[in-house]
Design an enzyme around this catalytic site. Structure first.
Site, mmCIF file in Angstrom:
data_model
loop_
_atom_site.group_PDB
_atom_site.id
_atom_site.type_symbol
_atom_site.label_atom_id
_atom_site.label_comp_id
_atom_site.label_asym_id
_atom_site.label_seq_id
_atom_site.Cartn_x
_atom_site.Cartn_y
_atom_site.Cartn_z
ATOM 1 N N CYS A 249 0.880 -0.975 0.224
ATOM 2 C CA CYS A 249 -0.176 -0.296 -0.261
ATOM 3 C C CYS A 249 0.697 1.258 -0.037
ATOM 4 O O CYS A 249 1.783 1.661 -1.098
ATOM 5 C CB CYS A 249 -0.911 0.181 1.008
ATOM 6 S SG CYS A 249 -0.283 0.022 3.036
ATOM 7 N N ARG A 254 -2.346 -0.528 5.316
ATOM 8 C CA ARG A 254 -3.553 -1.798 5.412
ATOM 9 C C ARG A 254 -3.464 -2.363 4.219
ATOM 10 O O ARG A 254 -4.212 -3.527 4.424
ATOM 11 C CB ARG A 254 -3.814 -0.434 4.066
ATOM 12 C CG ARG A 254 -4.316 0.553 4.438
ATOM 13 C CD ARG A 254 -4.558 2.176 3.847
ATOM 14 N NE ARG A 254 -4.136 2.461 2.861
ATOM 15 C CZ ARG A 254 -3.564 3.818 2.001
ATOM 16 N NH1 ARG A 254 -5.209 4.006 1.551
ATOM 17 N NH2 ARG A 254 -3.056 4.254 1.405
#
Lengths: 308, 146
Positions: A249, A254
């Site tokens: 990411c 994330r």
């Protein structure tokens, strides 16, 4: 001696049901010997405003990362950190946090690099615990020091570096879990939020974009296995159990959330998280980048090098 | 850049308060600031134009520096589950409100790095406060130009 597995039927469908616990199971098992609850948040003060009774805090910035080099703490630092939180090598760790467990999943991933055996996530994270009106306290525990050995971090099995990603191009799936605007390169940074600073926008060639939130239901819990399969496996991304997969990411948090789903909920053995992520790739010299909504192809030069 | 003007008194006091504490206790002070963040005046409560939505990785914060004659007021709101952001906003609300527009424009851009939170909070997170300060200055400039 690991704590018992949460027997909730919904969890039993997953490849590794022992990796998730429900809020109700945790509420009933807070006093289980050998179980330590750890809160990891984006917000460095959130734990102080109230946390699950008995939970200790581990902060990704100030605890897990080295202050100077961009890397995680070493074996000795890790042993000291965990022991200071009352954690031993055989402790069952239940992680939870804000923002849908982004940082909790990130911490779980770092713990996994050090080979901690029993690391679980609280499904639904801090939000769900709070939404259900469960108990919070501002009492900070002072646990007896745990007994934690110095173990070397394993940077090969679940972690990918930029060089690994370059070698992976054209050979296996890459999952970019950022927003579509970050994926296409339309958005580089947030106005007036001078953040990590990235020079180029777009994505790593051949990466498929599946934003992290695709994996969660409205209450922040992971979607049932059949739905996750439809997203990431047949009918969706087409990942198979034998694939070697890399997730990334912006800074790797994330994508830890998706890494967890692929590795433990769907049972894909070889999933690595590229923590350098876009803040490294988008600043690196002479790496291939694709702009726009299409994945694009791995550059021929990379394929040739690999064939040679 | 020439030597910066001394910090305006309210900001200097906040800085001293933080620096007087051992590093670990500074988080507690930031938490106290977060609790002191005043609510928005009603006229801003319902003004969606002030909301600069920030997606992913940052807590939504609404902030506005209002020039009222010779004086600036800084208003901000952030969710309860983002106490660090609330603390940053509260420092600026207490430190900027009542200053003249020029005093606000003269606040050093690296003020967030001057209050001893770099290690307890991390520089990356302090960027959030720097962003709010940059935005406040821009808003002051826009109103002066209007």
């Amino acid at each position: 001696m690991p704590a018992p597995t949460d027997p909730t039927p919904r969890l039993a469908e997953y490849a590794h049901p022992e990796r998730l616990v429900t809020t109700s199971w945790l509420a009933e098992n807070l006093d289980t010997p050998g179980l330590v609850v750890v809160e990891s948040d984006e917000d460095v003060l959130l734990y102080e405003t109230g946390h699950i009774p008995g939970a200790v805090k581990i902060d990704w910035h100030t605890d897990l990362l080295q202050p100077v080099e961009r890397d995680y703490l070493d074996g000795a630092g890790f042993a000291d950190l965990l022991a200071s939180r009352g954690i031993s090598r055989d402790t069952t760790i239940v992680l939870y946090g804000d923002k849908n467990n982004w940082w909790a999943a990130y911490t779980a991933w770092v713990f996994t690099l050090f080979g901690h055996e029993d690391v679980r996530l609280l499904d639904g994270g801090r939000n769900l615990w709070v939404a259900e009106g469960r108990e919070l306290t501002t009492d900070v525990p002072s646990p007896a020091r745990g007994d934690y050995p110095v173990v070397e971090r394993d940077d090969r099995t679940f972690r990918a570096f930029k060089e690994d990603v370059l070698a992976h191009l054209g050979n296996g799936p890459l999952v970019d879990i950022r927003s579509p605007q970050e994926f296409s390169g339309e958005r580089l940074h947030i106005p007036d939020y001078p953040e990590e600073g990235v020079l180029r926008g777009g994505h790593i060639p051949s990466a498929r974009n599946v934003p992290w939130a695709t994996a969660v239901a409205e209450d922040g819990t992971y979607k049932p296995r059949a739905e996750l399969e439809a997203i990431y496996q047949e009918g969706g991304l087409g990942l198979t159990a034998g694939d070697s997969v890399i997730t990334y990411c912006r800074i790797g948090e994330r994508s830890s959330h998706t890494w967890f789903a692929l590795r433990y909920l769907l049972g894909i053995d070889d999933v690595r998280n590229y923590d350098g992520s876009w803040t490294e790739w988008g600043n690196a010299v002479r790496v291939p980048i694709v702009a726009g909504a299409e994945p694009g192809e791995a550059p021929a030069s990379v394929k040739q090098q690999q064939a040679a | 850049m020439t030597d910066a003007a001394p910090l305006p008194e309210p900001l200097a006091e906040i800085r001293e308060e933080f620096l007087a504490l051992p590093e670990r206790e500074r988080l507690q002070l930031l938490l106290e600031f977060s609790r002191e963040l005043p609510g928005l005046p009603p006229r801003y409560e319902s003004a969606p134009g002030l909301l600069e939505a920030v997606e992913e990785c940052q807590s939504p914060v609404r902030a506005f520096a209002e020039v009222d004659g010779d004086v600036v007021h800084f208003y901000a709101t952030a969710p309860q589950e983002a106490p660090t952001t609330r603390g940053f906003a509260s420092i600026l609300a207490q430190g900027l409100s009542g200053l003249s527009p020029q005093q606000v424009l003269d606040v050093p851009d690296d003020f967030p790095l001057m209050i001893g939170l770099t290690r307890a909070v991390s520089p990356l997170r302090l960027n959030g406060m720097a962003g709010m300060l940059t935005r406040a200055k821009r808003q002051v400039r826009e109103q002066l130009a209007a």
